[in-house]
Structure formats: structure tokens, C-alpha cells
Design an enzyme around this catalytic site. Structure first.
Site, PDB file in Angstrom:
ATOM      1  N   HIS A  41       0.847  -1.197   0.000  1.00 31.55           N
ATOM      2  CA  HIS A  41       0.000   0.000   0.000  1.00 31.55           C
ATOM      3  C   HIS A  41       0.882   1.245   0.000  1.00 31.55           C
ATOM      4  O   HIS A  41       1.204   1.807   1.040  1.00 31.55           O
ATOM      5  CB  HIS A  41      -0.946   0.013   1.198  1.00 31.55           C
ATOM      6  CG  HIS A  41      -2.090   0.974   1.022  1.00 31.55           C
ATOM      7  ND1 HIS A  41      -3.388   0.580   0.810  1.00 31.55           N
ATOM      8  CD2 HIS A  41      -2.131   2.331   1.001  1.00 31.55           C
ATOM      9  CE1 HIS A  41      -4.172   1.625   0.678  1.00 31.55           C
ATOM     10  NE2 HIS A  41      -3.420   2.714   0.792  1.00 31.55           N
ATOM     11  N   GLU A 228     -11.677   2.886   6.094  1.00 34.73           N
ATOM     12  CA  GLU A 228     -10.787   3.868   6.701  1.00 34.73           C
ATOM     13  C   GLU A 228     -11.631   5.059   7.143  1.00 34.73           C
ATOM     14  O   GLU A 228     -11.970   5.191   8.314  1.00 34.73           O
ATOM     15  CB  GLU A 228      -9.691   4.306   5.727  1.00 34.73           C
ATOM     16  CG  GLU A 228      -8.717   5.305   6.358  1.00 34.73           C
ATOM     17  CD  GLU A 228      -7.827   5.994   5.337  1.00 34.73           C
ATOM     18  OE1 GLU A 228      -6.760   6.484   5.737  1.00 34.73           O
ATOM     19  OE2 GLU A 228      -8.211   6.071   4.156  1.00 34.73           O
TER      20      GLU A 228
END
Length: 364
Positions: A41, A228
Site C-alpha cells: 500500500h 478507513e
């Protein structure tokens, strides 16, 4: 893109011995930069070194706000629309400094060098080529320039590198379909996955189901952002509507025990970025990031740096955070590294070699 001969892992980089006790730790702690790991990521512009941004801004006469030129990571909080807009504006200003193939090559090479320094053996860098197309001659030339830069950086550093093409969820789903078709077309050049980035509170995952179907049918891994800025429902949407094999972030799944069990049972890796979570205000303090909750529930994780340019921390720092703030033992940190390897798109031969290296680190 170079293929790994015989599916061997890349040659281990020469790392300086930076072993030192972490705060509250002991000198016996193993050096986390020497722990072999993969990085799943990392956003393209966000991987840039701050010094490189200053150089490019000076080269092109771009005025940088103090948040990008002050020498310290900007103070961010993206849990509301205004905060996210400020974060996105800073990212866009930095991206505007990437204007030539040489700039792209510099960024990718330096990102690879930073990963090598942190013990990464495999990097899947995430990019939306449409964002760079206007300055690089169009969408296809931009993607080819990016892939060529990745190829060169991989050859120069020995780091295994691949690309995850990400659509922008604030744009029309038809744009995502176009990007998915292009990603599949260039799969033999090193594209391994298809993602969906930007503010996950905008739009619905199901609007992009066709794009992800195109990507999966073309053999690409589905790895959208979720969980998130939005809660566990966004993770469920990624699983149900996009058939995600990996989730970008996914930490908010910790709020739903049933969802945790589902992720664990399916072996869906969450690309957790602790420093980013705190910088953007998802959690107040490093110890609030639910690393333990996910780990103890059996949810595979791959720690990631997300956007080091804006958050001031790279890959090894995420492992240090797990050690310092969550008291992960060296054995548990080794298991986190194994989970990052298993969740990657690396060839099986590369994975088995890296797992053996991790075992050797843990036994040292």
C-alpha cells in the site's frame, strides 16, 4: 517488466546495520529494517521524498504551501469534508510537479531505494495514470512511462516491483471501466491489480462493479480502498459488490466482530497503514489503531506507508509502531511480514523464498 528468473526472490539488498533499541525496547530487538517484507500500500506521488518535491517545485516554478515546504509533515485531519479537501489539495500540488518521464523515473527509483532500505523485497505501487496523462502525452503514454520507470527501478535496485492501477471513485464509473480494460491490456507489463481510491465516503462501491469484473476476468487482483474514513459497512461493500481479494486499509472492520470473522475465513488481507490512520484523524493515537484486534482475530495484514510524503513515515516505521505501541514481539512481527508476503501478487517461488528469509530473520 522483468520476470523473476525461476521465480527466485530478488537479491537481498545491502542494508546498513541500523540496529538500535526502539523507545522502551532493548538492544536485543532484531533490526526491523532487516526483516524481509513486502509493501502493498504505497501511492505513487505520495511515495516522493520531500527533498525531491522541493527540487521539482523549484525546477518548474511551482509555489509550495508551507505544509509541503516546511520540513515537517503537514498537520492533517481528513475525517470531515474540509479536512479531506485540504489533504487532496496538497497531494494534487505535489503531483503537479511531476511533468516529464525523467521526473517519473526519479520518483520510482527513489521509492524503490527507500523500500530497499526498509527491508522490502517486493513493492506493489499504486497509481491512477489518468492523473498524470495531461502532462505526459495522454493516458497510454503516461502508463507506459510509469511501467518503464518501474522496470528500470526494479532492475537497478533488485527490488521486485509491480503496479496496481487504481480508479478514482470521485469520477464516473465509465472512466473506471476504461482504466480496467487498459490495466488488463498491460498485465503482461507488470500490472497485477486494480484498485479504487480517493474519499470512500463518495459514491457506492457497487457503481464500480463492472470495472472490477473486467479487471478480475483479466486476471487482476481486486484491491479497493475501504474501512478507513467510512466504517465497516464500506469493507462489506468491497467484499460483496467488488469481490475484493485485498482491502486498502480495512481497519474499521475491527468495529464488527462478524466482519472480522468473515475476513479471516476468506483470508482477505487488509493493507493497514497505522501512521496514515493517525495523521488523517481516523484514530487519535498510534495505540488506538486496532492492530491487535485484527491480528488476534486472524485477519491477514500487510502494513503499508500509504503516503510518506505527507505522513512522514515509511515502511519500517509501521513495524516499529506495532512493536512500540502495541507490544508486538519479534515473532509476531515476523508473522506480520509473512502475511504481507502471502497477500502479495508475487509469484509463488518468490513468496516461498521470502518466507524462508523471514524464518531466518526470526531464528537469528
Amino acid at each position: 517488466m522483468p520476470h523473476d528468473s525461476g521465480d527466485r526472490p530478488p537479491n537481498p539488498p545491502n542494508l546498513q546495520d541500523t540496529s538500535a533499541p526502539h523507545p522502551g525496547g532493548s538492544a536485543a530487538d532484531r533490526d526491523l529494517r532487516r526483516l524481509p517484507k513486502t509493501h502493498l500500500h504505497l501511492h505513487f506521488t505520495g511515495s516522493m521524498r520531500p527533498g525531491t518535491l522541493l527540487d521539482l517545485a523549484d525546477k518548474y516554478g511551482v509555489h509550495l504551501p508551507e505544509a509541503l515546504s516546511g520540513g515537517e509533515p503537514p498537520k492533517l485531519r481528513a475525517t470531515d469534508e474540509r479536512g479531506w479537501f485540504r489533504f487532496q489539495r496538497l497531494y494534487d500540488i505535489a503531483r503537479s510537479c511531476l511533468r516529464s518521464p525523467e521526473d517519473i523515473q526519479r520518483l520510482v527509483l527513489e521509492a524503490a531505494e527507500e523500500d530497499v532500505r526498509d527491508g522490502s523485497r517486493w513493492l506493489e505501487i499504486q497509481v491512477d495514470p489518468t492523473s498524470y496523462a495531461p502532462r505526459l502525452g495522454g493516458l497510454i503514454p503516461a502508463l507506459e512511462i510509469i511501467l518503464d520507470a518501474v522496470d528500470r527501478a526494479s532492475s537497478r535496485t533488485g527490488l521486485g516491483m509491480r503496479v496496481l492501477v487504481a480508479a478514482n471513485r470521485t469520477k464516473h464509473p465509465l472512466d473506471a471501466r476504461t482504466l480496467a480494460r487498459l490495466a488488463v491490456r498491460y498485465a503482461d507489463r507488470g500490472i497485477v491489480g486494480f484498485g479504487l481510491s480517493n474519499d470512500e465516503r463518495r459514491g457506492f462501491a457497487r457503481d464500480f462493479d463492472r470495472a472490477f469484473s473486467i479487471a478480475r476476468d483479466g486476471g487482476l487482483l481486486a484491491a479497493p480502498h475501504g474501512g478507513e474514513l467510512s466504517g465497516p459497512g464500506s469493507v462489506r461493500d468491497c467484499l460483496d459488490d467488488l469481490d475484493a481479494g485485498r482491502i486498502g486499509h480495512g481497519v474499521r472492520a475491527a468495529e464488527d466482530p462478524r466482519l472480522l470473522r468473515r475476513l479471516a475465513e476468506r483470508g482477505v488481507t487488509c493493507e493497514v497503514c497505522p501512521t496514515s490512520n493517525v495523521a488523517l484523524g481516523v484514530y487519535e493515537k498510534p495505540e488506538d489503531v486496532p492492530l491487535r484486534t485484527l491480528f488476534d482475530a486472524g485477519v491477514p495484514m500487510a502494513l503499508g506507508a500509504d503516503d510518506p510524503l505527507l505522513f512522514g513515515a515509511r515502511l519500517a516505521d509501521q513495524y516499529e509502531l506495532a512493536r512500540t505501541h502495541h507490544e508486538f514481539t519479534d515473532a509476531e512481527l515476523a508473522e506480520l511480514a509473512r502475511q504481507s508476503v502471502r497477500g502479495s501478487a508475487a509469484p509463488e517461488g518468490v513468496k516461498s523464498g521470502l518466507l524462508a528469509e523471514i524464518d531466518a530473520w526470526a531464528a537469528d
